[in-house]
Design an enzyme around this catalytic site. Sequence first.
Site, short mmCIF file in Angstrom:
data_model
loop_
_atom_site.label_atom_id
_atom_site.label_comp_id
_atom_site.label_asym_id
_atom_site.label_seq_id
_atom_site.Cartn_x
_atom_site.Cartn_y
_atom_site.Cartn_z
N HIS A 1 0.82 -1.22 0.00
CA HIS A 1 0.00 0.00 0.00
C HIS A 1 0.85 1.26 0.00
CE1 HIS A 1 0.70 1.06 4.25
NE2 HIS A 1 0.61 -0.25 4.52
N CYS B 1 2.87 -4.73 6.99
CA CYS B 1 2.56 -4.50 5.58
C CYS B 1 3.79 -3.97 4.85
CB CYS B 1 1.42 -3.48 5.45
SG CYS B 1 -0.15 -4.05 6.10
#
Length: 316
Positions: free
Chosen positions: A275, A291
């Site tokens: 992301h 992440c």
Amino acid sequence: MRISHICALLLASGPAFALTPDDITSATYDGGSLPEGQSGVTVKLQVLLDRAGVSPGVIDGYKGGMSESALRGFEEREGFPVDGTLDKDVWAALGADSAAPILTSYTVTEEDAANLTDKIPDNVAKKAKLDQLGYTRVSEKLAERFHMDEDFLRALNEGASFAPGSTLMVTDPGARLEGTADRVEIRKSDRRAVAFDAAGNMLTSYPVAIGSQETPSPEGQVEVVAVAMDPTYSYRPDTNFVADGVEEALTLPPGPNGPVGTVWIDLSKPTYGLHGTDTPAKLFENDSHGCVRFSNWDVEELAFLVSQGVSVEFVE
């Protein structure tokens, strides 16, 4: 798509900038190492790497880890010895001597000044009450569009109002890379994400932030499940952790200043994804909560290269 994993950011103050447009346009490379600190030739190198499809991260003119890792990525893809050090052969392969101008003029439009967010609050509950977590300044919006550090953009245009009708000097990072990725490697030690086509040819490479020892990124192989552009974010303290003392589940609005930026690439390991971020200059300084964090512009490019089922392998 709602996102269910927070990757926290650590803020730090940025450097001062003193380059002028003339410093950049007149810069030449005659061999040897890049100058320490900020220089016009490093701005040129960063732009040329970006145009060649190997991301240097933010363009700021500073010699540092992200640019050196991008040089290694270009060297690897083009078959040069991989040392992350600029030399005349690499400079020539980047097309430096015949390159289009590194800087270009840009006139601020009414659209650039529209739909800004007044202020981004620190508290997650207050963020959830907003309609969007958008750009708060025209200079912030344009810095991302041209892959620049915002302070560098402002210093390059000292005294500019950034109001509609004002003309700025910006870098020209080139067009978005096109192609189809079959596999993505997340190289933890290099802090790079590297995409390959079906024949095993390296397409591109991006700087990333990954998890820490306390909250590590996944191991082994997973795959892309879905791609969400301009995603909302699901804050789930019962699943992940409590932020700002807020214990209720919330949905945060989309926007480039949201926890996952402008793109979420969902992975087959639940709550993990690739992301964006609101602090692209800090990718090599910050750790995530597991992440993989990219600049917004890099993950937007990657979103068009990958699709459901593409392999994502985490390697040391």
